[in-house]
Design an enzyme around this catalytic site. Structure first.
Site, PDB file in Angstrom:
ATOM      1  N   ARG A  28     -98.114 -17.918 -44.889  1.00 23.51           N
ATOM      2  CA  ARG A  28     -99.331 -17.711 -44.073  1.00 23.51           C
ATOM      3  C   ARG A  28    -100.399 -17.015 -44.930  1.00 23.51           C
ATOM      4  O   ARG A  28    -100.151 -16.656 -46.080  1.00 23.51           O
ATOM      5  CB  ARG A  28     -99.016 -16.889 -42.825  1.00 23.51           C
ATOM      6  CG  ARG A  28     -98.596 -15.464 -43.124  1.00 23.51           C
ATOM      7  CD  ARG A  28     -98.248 -14.709 -41.858  1.00 23.51           C
ATOM      8  NE  ARG A  28     -98.441 -13.273 -42.027  1.00 23.51           N
ATOM      9  CZ  ARG A  28     -98.172 -12.355 -41.118  1.00 23.51           C
ATOM     10  NH1 ARG A  28     -97.702 -12.706 -39.952  1.00 23.51           N
ATOM     11  NH2 ARG A  28     -98.393 -11.082 -41.354  1.00 23.51           N
TER      12      ARG A  28
ATOM     13  N   VAL B 115     -88.966 -10.513 -52.159  1.00 25.66           N
ATOM     14  CA  VAL B 115     -89.387 -10.171 -53.528  1.00 25.66           C
ATOM     15  C   VAL B 115     -88.928  -8.772 -53.947  1.00 25.66           C
ATOM     16  O   VAL B 115     -88.855  -8.471 -55.140  1.00 25.66           O
ATOM     17  CB  VAL B 115     -90.929 -10.288 -53.725  1.00 25.66           C
ATOM     18  CG1 VAL B 115     -91.404 -11.725 -53.565  1.00 25.66           C
ATOM     19  CG2 VAL B 115     -91.683  -9.340 -52.810  1.00 25.66           C
TER      20      VAL B 115
ATOM     21  N   ASN C 185     -98.228 -13.043 -54.512  1.00 28.93           N
ATOM     22  CA  ASN C 185     -99.098 -12.755 -53.378  1.00 28.93           C
ATOM     23  C   ASN C 185     -98.416 -11.922 -52.293  1.00 28.93           C
ATOM     24  O   ASN C 185     -99.090 -11.229 -51.538  1.00 28.93           O
ATOM     25  CB  ASN C 185     -99.592 -14.089 -52.801  1.00 28.93           C
ATOM     26  CG  ASN C 185    -100.141 -13.933 -51.411  1.00 28.93           C
ATOM     27  OD1 ASN C 185    -101.288 -13.538 -51.221  1.00 28.93           O
ATOM     28  ND2 ASN C 185     -99.314 -14.198 -50.399  1.00 28.93           N
TER      29      ASN C 185
ATOM     30  N   TYR D 181    -100.506   2.277 -50.068  1.00 25.85           N
ATOM     31  CA  TYR D 181    -100.966   0.907 -50.345  1.00 25.85           C
ATOM     32  C   TYR D 181    -101.811   0.873 -51.622  1.00 25.85           C
ATOM     33  O   TYR D 181    -101.601   0.032 -52.510  1.00 25.85           O
ATOM     34  CB  TYR D 181    -101.763   0.383 -49.146  1.00 25.85           C
ATOM     35  CG  TYR D 181    -102.227  -1.048 -49.269  1.00 25.85           C
ATOM     36  CD1 TYR D 181    -101.344  -2.111 -49.088  1.00 25.85           C
ATOM     37  CD2 TYR D 181    -103.567  -1.350 -49.561  1.00 25.85           C
ATOM     38  CE1 TYR D 181    -101.768  -3.431 -49.193  1.00 25.85           C
ATOM     39  CE2 TYR D 181    -104.007  -2.668 -49.664  1.00 25.85           C
ATOM     40  CZ  TYR D 181    -103.097  -3.706 -49.483  1.00 25.85           C
ATOM     41  OH  TYR D 181    -103.526  -5.009 -49.588  1.00 25.85           O
TER      42      TYR D 181
ATOM     43  N   ILE E 195    -110.186  -9.591 -45.985  1.00 24.05           N
ATOM     44  CA  ILE E 195    -109.991 -11.020 -45.713  1.00 24.05           C
ATOM     45  C   ILE E 195    -109.393 -11.190 -44.312  1.00 24.05           C
ATOM     46  O   ILE E 195    -108.498 -10.434 -43.916  1.00 24.05           O
ATOM     47  CB  ILE E 195    -109.034 -11.652 -46.773  1.00 24.05           C
ATOM     48  CG1 ILE E 195    -109.451 -11.255 -48.208  1.00 24.05           C
ATOM     49  CG2 ILE E 195    -108.977 -13.164 -46.618  1.00 24.05           C
ATOM     50  CD1 ILE E 195    -110.868 -11.627 -48.631  1.00 24.05           C
TER      51      ILE E 195
HETATM   52  P1  NAI Z   1    -100.095 -11.710 -44.510  1.00 29.63           P
HETATM   53  O1  NAI Z   1     -99.372 -10.562 -43.896  1.00 29.63           O
HETATM   54  O2  NAI Z   1    -100.872 -12.618 -43.631  1.00 29.63           O
HETATM   55  O3  NAI Z   1     -99.062 -12.604 -45.363  1.00 29.63           O
HETATM   56  C1  NAI Z   1     -98.148 -11.987 -46.219  1.00 29.63           C
HETATM   57  C2  NAI Z   1     -97.146 -12.996 -46.733  1.00 29.63           C
HETATM   58  O4  NAI Z   1     -96.208 -12.305 -47.560  1.00 29.63           O
HETATM   59  C3  NAI Z   1     -96.329 -13.669 -45.646  1.00 29.63           C
HETATM   60  O5  NAI Z   1     -96.097 -15.007 -46.011  1.00 29.63           O
HETATM   61  C4  NAI Z   1     -95.005 -12.892 -45.666  1.00 29.63           C
HETATM   62  O6  NAI Z   1     -93.900 -13.668 -45.221  1.00 29.63           O
HETATM   63  C5  NAI Z   1     -94.890 -12.590 -47.134  1.00 29.63           C
HETATM   64  N1  NAI Z   1     -94.038 -11.439 -47.419  1.00 29.63           N
HETATM   65  C6  NAI Z   1     -94.147 -10.162 -46.963  1.00 29.63           C
HETATM   66  N2  NAI Z   1     -93.165  -9.402 -47.458  1.00 29.63           N
HETATM   67  C7  NAI Z   1     -92.432 -10.207 -48.264  1.00 29.63           C
HETATM   68  C8  NAI Z   1     -91.281  -9.995 -49.072  1.00 29.63           C
HETATM   69  N3  NAI Z   1     -90.686  -8.798 -49.131  1.00 29.63           N
HETATM   70  N4  NAI Z   1     -90.794 -11.055 -49.784  1.00 29.63           N
HETATM   71  C9  NAI Z   1     -91.372 -12.269 -49.719  1.00 29.63           C
HETATM   72  N5  NAI Z   1     -92.455 -12.524 -48.960  1.00 29.63           N
HETATM   73  C10 NAI Z   1     -92.972 -11.497 -48.251  1.00 29.63           C
HETATM   74  O7  NAI Z   1    -101.014 -11.060 -45.635  1.00 29.63           O
HETATM   75  P2  NAI Z   1    -102.382 -11.541 -46.350  1.00 29.63           P
HETATM   76  O8  NAI Z   1    -103.514 -10.864 -45.672  1.00 29.63           O
HETATM   77  O9  NAI Z   1    -102.388 -13.015 -46.503  1.00 29.63           O
HETATM   78  O10 NAI Z   1    -102.208 -10.827 -47.764  1.00 29.63           O
HETATM   79  C11 NAI Z   1    -101.649 -11.465 -48.884  1.00 29.63           C
HETATM   80  C12 NAI Z   1    -101.772 -10.550 -50.089  1.00 29.63           C
HETATM   81  O11 NAI Z   1    -103.142 -10.208 -50.282  1.00 29.63           O
HETATM   82  C13 NAI Z   1    -101.012  -9.218 -49.933  1.00 29.63           C
HETATM   83  O12 NAI Z   1    -100.470  -8.860 -51.183  1.00 29.63           O
HETATM   84  C14 NAI Z   1    -102.114  -8.259 -49.535  1.00 29.63           C
HETATM   85  O13 NAI Z   1    -101.793  -6.930 -49.868  1.00 29.63           O
HETATM   86  C15 NAI Z   1    -103.276  -8.789 -50.352  1.00 29.63           C
HETATM   87  N6  NAI Z   1    -104.586  -8.402 -49.864  1.00 29.63           N
HETATM   88  C16 NAI Z   1    -104.988  -8.775 -48.604  1.00 29.63           C
HETATM   89  C17 NAI Z   1    -106.234  -8.387 -48.155  1.00 29.63           C
HETATM   90  C18 NAI Z   1    -106.730  -8.752 -46.791  1.00 29.63           C
HETATM   91  O14 NAI Z   1    -107.820  -8.267 -46.432  1.00 29.63           O
HETATM   92  N7  NAI Z   1    -106.041  -9.571 -46.020  1.00 29.63           N
HETATM   93  C19 NAI Z   1    -107.134  -7.584 -49.006  1.00 29.63           C
HETATM   94  C20 NAI Z   1    -106.604  -7.260 -50.292  1.00 29.63           C
HETATM   95  C21 NAI Z   1    -105.379  -7.672 -50.690  1.00 29.63           C
END
Ligand code: NAI
Length: 233
Positions: free
Chosen positions: A11, A54, A80, A142, A174
């Site tokens: 996602r 991970v 990611n 974080y 985002i």
């Molecule tokens: P989200 O929560 O929508 O998706 C996270 C994804 O990571 C999911 O597919 C989940 O299953 C997977 N995941 C979580 N823990 C896991 C693990 N231990 N092993 C394998 N997969 C795992 O998050 P989003 O918003 O898409 O964020 C993605 C990345 O971008 C993250 O690293 C987040 O910290 C970073 N980020 C997001 C921002 C935002 O505003 N949404 C801003 C800056 C960075």
């Protein structure tokens, strides 16, 4: 055909990156902790699913061995997967945040480095955060975990050159399930701090990830690219 492993691609930003890489003709190995969702995304993209945590170094090693036996190559690693668990300093329970956001990146880079170096120009793109540069109230753990991602990106770029390029994107705010889980007031507050006046989309971050992963960025390594709509200028 190139093969990419995108962690956390069931996602949000990871899913958008997987779709964008698939558009570029890359075979995507979809990862997440939700096996059913990973299989569904892999089916959509004509790719492959490898669900694992991970943060579990042994599981990562086993998954990368499995990836090698199925595909015999790896060209791109997108780190990611990440979690957000905001809390003020006195209330922080930091372990899982560091295990997933920081050690998760280290685990996959360690497991994939040799395989990436075997091809003709491997690339790693780590998803950090602008918060890892600026810091933020309620985000000590974080921010620390994401600052670690930036330090690891720069160190790995030095160590793995010239075979593998290593860069990071630093998204700002985002619109994903992660940020929609925040208090609506905090959501609006963060949007108000974006110069371009809106939250970013996962597709906008995916575009930067796909570029850094591709040969179009073949002379770029060790960089942290902000994708934040001018949240930090
Ligand atoms: P989200 O929560 O929508 O998706 C996270 C994804 O990571 C999911 O597919 C989940 O299953 C997977 N995941 C979580 N823990 C896991 C693990 N231990 N092993 C394998 N997969 C795992 O998050 P989003 O918003 O898409 O964020 C993605 C990345 O971008 C993250 O690293 C987040 O910290 C970073 N980020 C997001 C921002 C935002 O505003 N949404 C801003 C800056 C960075």
């Amino acid at each position: 055909m190139s093969v990419a492993l995108v962690t956390g691609s069931t996602r949000g930003i990871g899913l958008a990156a997987a779709r964008r890489l698939a558009e570029d003709g890359v075979t995507v190995v979809v990862n997440g902790t939700d096996a059913e969702r990973a299989a569904a995304v892999a089916a959509e993209l004509g790719g492959d699913a490898l669900p694992f945590d991970v943060a579990d170094a042994d599981a990562v090693q086993a998954a990368v061995r499995e990836l090698f036996s199925r595909h015999k190559r790896l060209d791109v690693l997108v780190n990611n997967a990440g979690i957000l668990d905001d809390a003020l300093l006195g209330m922080i329970q930091p372990q899982r945040t560091f295990d997933v956001n920081a050690l998760g990146v280290l685990n996959t880079m360690q497991a994939c480095a040799r395989l990436l170096a075997r091809g003709d120009g491997g690339a790693i793109v780590n998803v950090a955060s602008i918060i890892g540069i600026t810091g933020n109230r309620g985000q000590v753990a974080y921010a620390g975990s994401k600052a670690a991602v930036i330090g690891m990106t720069r160190s790995a770029a030095k160590e793995l050159a010239p075979k593998v390029r290593v860069n990071a994107v630093a998204p700002g705010f985002i619109d994903t399930d992660m940020t929609r889980a925040l208090d609506p007031e905090i959501f609006e507050e963060r949007v108000a701090s974006v110069a371009l006046g809106r939250a970013g989309t996962p597709e906008e971050v995916a575009e930067a990830i796909a570029w850094l992963a591709s040969d179009r960025a073949r002379y770029v390594t060790g960089q942290v690219l902000g994708v934040d709509g001018g949240m930090v200028i």
